[in-house]
Design an enzyme around this catalytic site. Sequence first.
Site, PDB file in Angstrom:
ATOM      1  N   ASP A 118       0.832  -1.221   0.000  1.00 35.77           N
ATOM      2  CA  ASP A 118       0.000   0.000   0.000  1.00 35.77           C
ATOM      3  C   ASP A 118       0.863   1.267   0.000  1.00 35.77           C
ATOM      4  OD1 ASP A 118       0.965  -0.119   2.625  1.00 35.77           O
ATOM      5  OD2 ASP A 118      -1.002   0.053   3.594  1.00 35.77           O
ATOM      6  N   GLU A 119       2.133   1.112   0.385  1.00 36.12           N
ATOM      7  CA  GLU A 119       2.998   2.292   0.512  1.00 36.12           C
ATOM      8  C   GLU A 119       3.284   2.989  -0.818  1.00 36.12           C
ATOM      9  OE1 GLU A 119       5.038  -0.311   3.649  1.00 36.12           O
ATOM     10  OE2 GLU A 119       6.285   1.467   3.503  1.00 36.12           O
ATOM     11  N   TYR A 123      12.307   2.844  -0.293  1.00 35.93           N
ATOM     12  CA  TYR A 123      11.647   1.529  -0.328  1.00 35.93           C
ATOM     13  C   TYR A 123      10.401   1.574  -1.211  1.00 35.93           C
ATOM     14  CZ  TYR A 123       8.367  -2.138   1.093  1.00 35.93           C
ATOM     15  OH  TYR A 123       7.444  -3.157   1.068  1.00 35.93           O
TER      16      TYR A 123
HETATM   17  N1  LIG Z   1       5.676  -6.970   5.689  1.00 39.54           N
HETATM   18  C1  LIG Z   1       4.641  -6.256   5.269  1.00 39.54           C
HETATM   19  O1  LIG Z   1       3.903  -5.693   6.076  1.00 39.54           O
HETATM   20  C2  LIG Z   1       4.338  -6.157   3.800  1.00 39.54           C
HETATM   21  C3  LIG Z   1       3.126  -5.586   3.378  1.00 39.54           C
HETATM   22  C4  LIG Z   1       2.835  -5.522   2.014  1.00 39.54           C
HETATM   23  C5  LIG Z   1       3.737  -6.027   1.085  1.00 39.54           C
HETATM   24  N2  LIG Z   1       4.927  -6.556   1.514  1.00 39.54           N
HETATM   25  C6  LIG Z   1       5.844  -7.110   0.487  1.00 39.54           C
HETATM   26  O2  LIG Z   1       5.852  -8.518   0.683  1.00 39.54           O
HETATM   27  C7  LIG Z   1       7.127  -9.044   0.321  1.00 39.54           C
HETATM   28  C8  LIG Z   1       7.682  -9.882   1.460  1.00 39.54           C
HETATM   29  O3  LIG Z   1       7.789  -9.065   2.625  1.00 39.54           O
HETATM   30  P1  LIG Z   1       8.288  -9.677   4.005  1.00 39.54           P
HETATM   31  O4  LIG Z   1       7.760  -8.811   5.076  1.00 39.54           O
HETATM   32  O5  LIG Z   1       8.060 -11.140   4.037  1.00 39.54           O
HETATM   33  O6  LIG Z   1       9.834  -9.397   3.868  1.00 39.54           O
HETATM   34  P2  LIG Z   1      11.079 -10.126   4.545  1.00 39.54           P
HETATM   35  O7  LIG Z   1      12.108  -9.075   4.616  1.00 39.54           O
HETATM   36  O8  LIG Z   1      10.685 -10.865   5.784  1.00 39.54           O
HETATM   37  O9  LIG Z   1      11.480 -11.239   3.456  1.00 39.54           O
HETATM   38  C9  LIG Z   1      12.123 -10.952   2.258  1.00 39.54           C
HETATM   39  C10 LIG Z   1      12.782 -12.241   1.778  1.00 39.54           C
HETATM   40  O10 LIG Z   1      13.416 -11.965   0.516  1.00 39.54           O
HETATM   41  C11 LIG Z   1      14.707 -12.528   0.518  1.00 39.54           C
HETATM   42  N3  LIG Z   1      15.547 -11.756  -0.403  1.00 39.54           N
HETATM   43  C12 LIG Z   1      15.992 -10.482  -0.235  1.00 39.54           C
HETATM   44  N4  LIG Z   1      16.734 -10.122  -1.300  1.00 39.54           N
HETATM   45  C13 LIG Z   1      16.740 -11.185  -2.143  1.00 39.54           C
HETATM   46  C14 LIG Z   1      17.324 -11.412  -3.409  1.00 39.54           C
HETATM   47  N5  LIG Z   1      18.049 -10.475  -4.035  1.00 39.54           N
HETATM   48  N6  LIG Z   1      17.141 -12.629  -3.993  1.00 39.54           N
HETATM   49  C15 LIG Z   1      16.398 -13.591  -3.378  1.00 39.54           C
HETATM   50  N7  LIG Z   1      15.848 -13.422  -2.179  1.00 39.54           N
HETATM   51  C16 LIG Z   1      15.997 -12.230  -1.573  1.00 39.54           C
HETATM   52  C17 LIG Z   1      15.174 -12.442   1.970  1.00 39.54           C
HETATM   53  O11 LIG Z   1      16.227 -13.361   2.251  1.00 39.54           O
HETATM   54  C18 LIG Z   1      13.881 -12.756   2.716  1.00 39.54           C
HETATM   55  O12 LIG Z   1      13.745 -14.139   2.932  1.00 39.54           O
HETATM   56  C19 LIG Z   1       8.004  -7.843  -0.021  1.00 39.54           C
HETATM   57  O13 LIG Z   1       8.027  -7.715  -1.427  1.00 39.54           O
HETATM   58  C20 LIG Z   1       7.290  -6.659   0.605  1.00 39.54           C
HETATM   59  O14 LIG Z   1       7.515  -5.486  -0.122  1.00 39.54           O
HETATM   60  C21 LIG Z   1       5.244  -6.642   2.844  1.00 39.54           C
END
Ligand SMILES: NC(=O)c1ccc[n+]([C@@H]2O[C@H](COP(=O)([O-])OP(=O)(O)OC[C@H]3O[C@@H](n4cnc5c(N)ncnc54)[C@H](O)[C@@H]3O)[C@@H](O)[C@H]2O)c1
Length: 316
Positions: A124-125, A147
């Site tokens: 949503d950001e 980000y």
């Molecule tokens: N956490 C939230 O509240 C939220 C909300 C909406 C959307 N998102 C999106 O959901 C997705 C996952 O978020 P999350 O909170 O699980 O994040 P997280 O940081 O817990 O997990 C990210 C994962 O990606 C892996 N990663 C990072 N760089 C990488 C690369 N170059 N190649 C392969 N793997 C790589 C990391 O090792 C990790 O396991 C993201 O795209 C984020 O933008 C998150």
Amino acid sequence: MKILVTGGAGFIGSCFIKHLLQTKPEYCITNIDALSYCGNRLNLTEVENNPNYKFVHGNICDSNLVKDLVNETDYIVNFAAESHVDNSIYHPERFVETNIQGTLNLLQAAKNSNIKKFIQISADEVYGSIEKGFADENSPLLPNSPYSASKASADMLVRAYSKTYGLPACITRCSNNFGPNQYPEKLIPFFIYKLLKKEKVTLYGTGLNIRDWLYVRDHCLAIDLVLEKGKIGEIYNISGHNQRTNLEITRYILKKMNLDESYIEYVEDRPGHDFRYSVSDSKIRNELGWKPLYEFESAIDSTIEWYLNHPDWLKI
Ligand SMILES: NC(=O)c1ccc[n+]([C@@H]2O[C@H](COP(=O)([O-])OP(=O)(O)OC[C@H]3O[C@@H](n4cnc5c(N)ncnc54)[C@H](O)[C@@H]3O)[C@@H](O)[C@H]2O)c1
């Protein structure tokens, strides 16, 4: 059905993989994860030996590896990302590399293969701060942090690959997730970690910034639905409609831990700090029939409980 999940060792991706393996025995999942500081294979211990699950330690910026993996799959769900706003302020280049270049690699490989659907997990950001009302899927993208700018850029690339090359893609934009297994840099696990050590927690500015919270399993159920029924080329917002100030969430955690507000320290606001995120998700509710299954208070209670029962997780 073969699915390539990227970033599946992280908070949301691991929940999604466990959900699919529990509910869809016909799915074979390959998880590519670079195991950056926030990726943890322990999140997937219970499925490690599942014959329908394979882990590949690799980076989505490695185009040869990505090409090989994409050629062997039917579906791609792209979670892999640098995801912490504070880090993006100090190291924006890392966000450009993974979130934009990494997504481009996946799209390029997908364009030259027979992918049935590419799902980009966005946030949503990308709509920026919404002072009043809600952003819908047609609202302008006005990201304010490196980000959210990197996520918005990736969304634009996905759109362009869909329009230019006919790549069958969908984008989901979800609000803040909470639940177990979140890396303790994000508000809920980080604050619990500090409070367990009887240290103060720091709130930016007045603490009145508003986030909309959704339990992680509800987000995963929505992605599953988009995977199965999402219309190609469409964007779906996902929200819990649980808007709370950061101060309210902090007070809730303090109360659960029997601590008072003297544990709060107000610090200078984060530069470019968005005041409020707010999306309308009537499209996914009306068109795909999604709605959250978990009630906010009981889900946040069980989440806090989980961290209190897993102090080792908080020390990683
Ligand atoms: N956490 C939230 O509240 C939220 C909300 C909406 C959307 N998102 C999106 O959901 C997705 C996952 O978020 P999350 O909170 O699980 O994040 P997280 O940081 O817990 O997990 C990210 C994962 O990606 C892996 N990663 C990072 N760089 C990488 C690369 N170059 N190649 C392969 N793997 C790589 C990391 O090792 C990790 O396991 C993201 O795209 C984020 O933008 C998150």
